[in-house]
Design a protein around this motif. Structure first.
Motif, PDB file in Angstrom:
ATOM      1  N   LEU A 291      66.971  30.884  22.910  1.00 21.35           N
ATOM      2  CA  LEU A 291      67.207  32.162  23.588  1.00 21.35           C
ATOM      3  C   LEU A 291      66.351  33.274  22.999  1.00 21.35           C
ATOM      4  N   MET A 292      66.206  33.307  21.674  1.00 23.76           N
ATOM      5  CA  MET A 292      65.339  34.309  21.044  1.00 23.76           C
ATOM      6  C   MET A 292      63.905  34.166  21.520  1.00 23.76           C
ATOM      7  N   THR A 293      63.403  32.935  21.515  1.00 24.10           N
ATOM      8  CA  THR A 293      62.021  32.704  21.899  1.00 24.10           C
ATOM      9  C   THR A 293      61.805  33.009  23.375  1.00 24.10           C
ATOM     10  N   ALA A 294      62.805  32.691  24.207  1.00 19.92           N
ATOM     11  CA  ALA A 294      62.719  33.027  25.625  1.00 19.92           C
ATOM     12  C   ALA A 294      62.684  34.546  25.821  1.00 19.92           C
ATOM     13  N   ALA A 295      63.417  35.276  24.990  1.00 20.15           N
ATOM     14  CA  ALA A 295      63.383  36.736  25.074  1.00 20.15           C
ATOM     15  C   ALA A 295      61.981  37.265  24.773  1.00 20.15           C
TER      16      ALA A 295
ATOM     17  N   ALA B 218      64.079  39.052  29.819  1.00 16.55           N
ATOM     18  CA  ALA B 218      64.016  39.172  28.360  1.00 16.55           C
ATOM     19  C   ALA B 218      65.297  39.787  27.816  1.00 16.55           C
ATOM     20  N   GLY B 219      65.823  40.794  28.489  1.00 14.60           N
ATOM     21  CA  GLY B 219      67.055  41.428  28.028  1.00 14.60           C
ATOM     22  C   GLY B 219      68.244  40.495  28.090  1.00 14.60           C
ATOM     23  N   LEU B 220      68.317  39.706  29.167  1.00 16.75           N
ATOM     24  CA  LEU B 220      69.417  38.746  29.287  1.00 16.75           C
ATOM     25  C   LEU B 220      69.333  37.699  28.181  1.00 16.75           C
ATOM     26  N   MET B 221      68.122  37.179  27.940  1.00 18.25           N
ATOM     27  CA  MET B 221      67.954  36.173  26.885  1.00 18.25           C
ATOM     28  C   MET B 221      68.297  36.757  25.512  1.00 18.25           C
ATOM     29  N   LEU B 222      67.875  37.982  25.267  1.00 21.13           N
ATOM     30  CA  LEU B 222      68.167  38.606  23.979  1.00 21.13           C
ATOM     31  C   LEU B 222      69.670  38.828  23.812  1.00 21.13           C
ATOM     32  N   GLY B 223      70.318  39.320  24.842  1.00 20.65           N
ATOM     33  CA  GLY B 223      71.762  39.536  24.758  1.00 20.65           C
ATOM     34  C   GLY B 223      72.517  38.247  24.516  1.00 20.65           C
TER      35      GLY B 223
ATOM     36  N   VAL C 146      64.957  39.720  15.790  1.00 22.62           N
ATOM     37  CA  VAL C 146      63.761  39.814  16.618  1.00 22.62           C
ATOM     38  C   VAL C 146      63.582  41.219  17.194  1.00 22.62           C
ATOM     39  N   VAL C 147      64.609  42.032  17.161  1.00 24.62           N
ATOM     40  CA  VAL C 147      64.543  43.373  17.756  1.00 24.62           C
ATOM     41  C   VAL C 147      63.484  44.251  17.090  1.00 24.62           C
TER      42      VAL C 147
ATOM     43  N   LEU D 270      68.612  47.866  28.185  1.00 21.11           N
ATOM     44  CA  LEU D 270      69.837  48.123  28.930  1.00 21.11           C
ATOM     45  C   LEU D 270      70.609  46.833  29.178  1.00 21.11           C
ATOM     46  N   VAL D 271      69.904  45.779  29.606  1.00 16.09           N
ATOM     47  CA  VAL D 271      70.561  44.500  29.884  1.00 16.09           C
ATOM     48  C   VAL D 271      71.093  43.877  28.596  1.00 16.09           C
ATOM     49  N   ALA D 272      70.267  43.882  27.531  1.00 12.54           N
ATOM     50  CA  ALA D 272      70.688  43.273  26.267  1.00 12.54           C
ATOM     51  C   ALA D 272      71.921  43.976  25.706  1.00 12.54           C
ATOM     52  N   VAL D 273      71.921  45.291  25.711  1.00 13.48           N
ATOM     53  CA  VAL D 273      73.058  46.047  25.191  1.00 13.48           C
ATOM     54  C   VAL D 273      74.289  45.818  26.057  1.00 13.48           C
ATOM     55  N   ALA D 274      74.093  45.730  27.368  1.00 14.91           N
ATOM     56  CA  ALA D 274      75.228  45.504  28.265  1.00 14.91           C
ATOM     57  C   ALA D 274      75.895  44.164  27.970  1.00 14.91           C
ATOM     58  N   VAL D 275      75.085  43.102  27.800  1.00 14.84           N
ATOM     59  CA  VAL D 275      75.645  41.782  27.476  1.00 14.84           C
ATOM     60  C   VAL D 275      76.420  41.849  26.167  1.00 14.84           C
TER      61      VAL D 275
END
Length: 503
Positions: free
Chosen positions: A142-146, A158-163, A175-176, A197-202
């Motif tokens: 998931l990190m690498t996909a982000a 990227a945000g979804l994968m990071l979240g 990784v941030v 926004l997506v990462a924080v939301a997840v």
């Protein structure tokens, strides 16, 4: 190598190389999945630090969010034979990891197929792809996909994968800083708002749901109680990180390009300093091998630092790769309780890509990379066989003890614990009646037993060869607390169990 092809090969490695029994902590996650209520993901218990023999109302102190626990629960609910489930559980994330690495290789390297080959033969990668019932493969994928989504400017993906990565294991946050730094240097930070926004939301939705369910904030609980979990000494942990970094790729090849020979001097100095501060008196007789591996690991740090410097001057991808590798390495050295090779899997892609970028322009460099990949591939095969031999030895000893003695208690982890608990034996936590039979494993992380008990018998599986664990020789791939060497040659028994009778 295209993303689809590397994803397929990585998935095949995950499926074909998996052992027929649980390896390392896979048994723990299988046991948790057997108790898991998906709507109350911490309403389970097992004898683990910090509880040991005590109990709490829930397992909320468990260090990771529940995403991987849910995945394990889903797979186990399929009621497949273990040998099949073990080969299927890691395939999606092995494919995601392989495809993401290929995307990054296409973005950063002139010869992405060569980069994919070098990455896929690295021992840390090959061994980690087999561990589908542990969260390290999932979080690295998931990190690498982000990061792959980042370089393609696919901000929502990227945000979804990071979240999701952070909600698998909190250290994915490492990784941030790399993404932020790269965004500042290349001027893409303002355009990446959707990602954040997506990462924080997840993350907020997940943590908010846990807080509503348990009345506590999970990340705060984990951080404030981290001191209750045993930790290795900091310098020993740093030495363990350096020696295990040597298993990511043929780092010695970075000395080949003209003008790069001085790269090795800082690595030698760092390895020597850490070796000294880690108290050489307690280190194994194989100190020469230890120093060589530490130097190779030090090269990863040196190359990452030089890439970061070069990237600042050119605005190239070296900023992203160098800072990514350094953040992961620093997170393991400082933030984790011990240094395990699997914790370094998220750093495998940036380190390998930096090595390939430094060599792919020269014919001798390309030839050296192919040769290095061949050598590392053979080492990966040898370490895989060694790990499987050890798991089979522990499993066989457990079966012998179960057949020879009435049900009792045991101490020891991993494959041994899985087999013993399947047979109805209970984990020793200090509460035992006189006359009880207690089986103690020698290498597999056993707990201490009282003195004065009567020894009933010893059983061992002899063997000579390459080892991933041999505590007597200070070899311990799974953590420097078992041994600073991640691998080594040993004549000691593969595994040994001592059967005691409590007095």
């Amino acid at each position: 190598m295209t993303p689809a092809r590397l994803a397929l090969v990585a998935a095949l490695v995950a499926a074909l190389c998996a052992a027929s029994v649980p390896v390392l902590d896979e048994e723990s996650y299988l046991a948790i999945a057997g108790q898991l209520d998906p709507l109350r993901p911490y309403d389970w218990w097992r004898p683990w630090p910090p509880w040991n023999g005590a109990r709490e109302a829930d397992a909320f102190v468990y260090a990771h969010p529940p995403l991987f626990l849910w995945w394990t629960w889903v797979v186990t609910k399929l009621s497949l034979p273990f040998s099949i489930a073990h080969r299927l559980v890691g395939i999606p994330f092995a494919a995601l990891l392989g495809g993401s690495v290929a995307v990054l290789a296409q973005h950063t390297c002139r010869r992405p197929a060569l980069a994919g080959l070098v990455w896929l033969t690295a021992p840390v990668v090959v061994l980690s792809l087999q561990r589908g019932f542990m969260p390290d493969l999932m979080v690295a994928a998931l990190m690498t996909a982000a990061v792959a989504g980042w370089v393609r400017a696919q901000w929502a993906v990227a945000g979804l994968m990071l979240g999701l990565a952070v909600w698998t294991k909190y250290p994915a946050m490492m990784v941030v800083p790399a993404l932020l730094l790269d965004g500042v240097v290349r001027g893409t930070l303002r355009r990446s708002g959707t990602l954040w926004l997506v990462a924080v939301a997840v993350f907020v939705l997940g943590e908010g749901w846990l807080a509503a369910s348990y009345g506590r904030i999970h990340l705060f609980e984990v951080l404030t109680r981290a001191g209750e979990i045993p930790r290795g000494e900091v310098w020993g942990r740093i030495l363990g990180v350096l020696t295990r970094l040597a298993l990511i790729g043929p780092m010695v090849l970075v000395l080949l390009p003209p003008g790069r020979r001085l790269v090795g001097l800082p690595a030698v100095f760092l390895a020597g300093l850490v070796f000294f501060l880690a108290d050489p008196v307690t280190l194994p007789e194989q100190s020469g091998a230890l120093l060589v591996l530490a130097v190779l690991g030090g090269l990863s740090l040196t190359v990452s630092l030089l890439a970061l410097r070069r990237g600042f001057m050119t605005g190239g991808s070296e900023v992203l790769l160098g800072s990514w590798a350094l953040c992961v390495i620093g997170g393991v050295a400082i933030g984790h309780n011990f240094a395990a090779a699997r914790y370094l899997l998220p750093a495998s892609a940036p380190i390998v890509l930096l090595v390939v970028m430094s060599l792919e322009q020269r014919r001798i460099g390309r030839q050296a990379l192919v040769a290095g990949a061949a050598v590392w591939g053979l080492l990966s095969v040898a370490l895989t066989l060694s790990e499987h031999r050890y798991a089979a030895a522990a499993d066989g000893l457990a079966a012998q003890v179960i057949a020879a003695h009435p049900v009792g208690q045991f101490t020891g982890e991993w494959t041994f614990r899985w087999r013993m608990e399947q047979a109805g034996w209970t984990f020793y936590t200090g509460d035992v009646a006189p006359g009880t039979v207690v089986a103690a494993l020698v290498n597999g992380s056993p707990g201490a037993l009282p003195e004065g008990w009567r020894e009933l018998e010893r059983r061992r599986v002899p063997g000579t060869g390459l080892r991933v664990i041999a505590v007597a020789d200070r070899i311990g791939l799974y953590g420097e607390t078992l041994g600073p060497l991640p691998m080594g040659w040993s004549d000691a028994a593969l595994e040994e169990v001592v059967v005691w009778q409590a007095q």
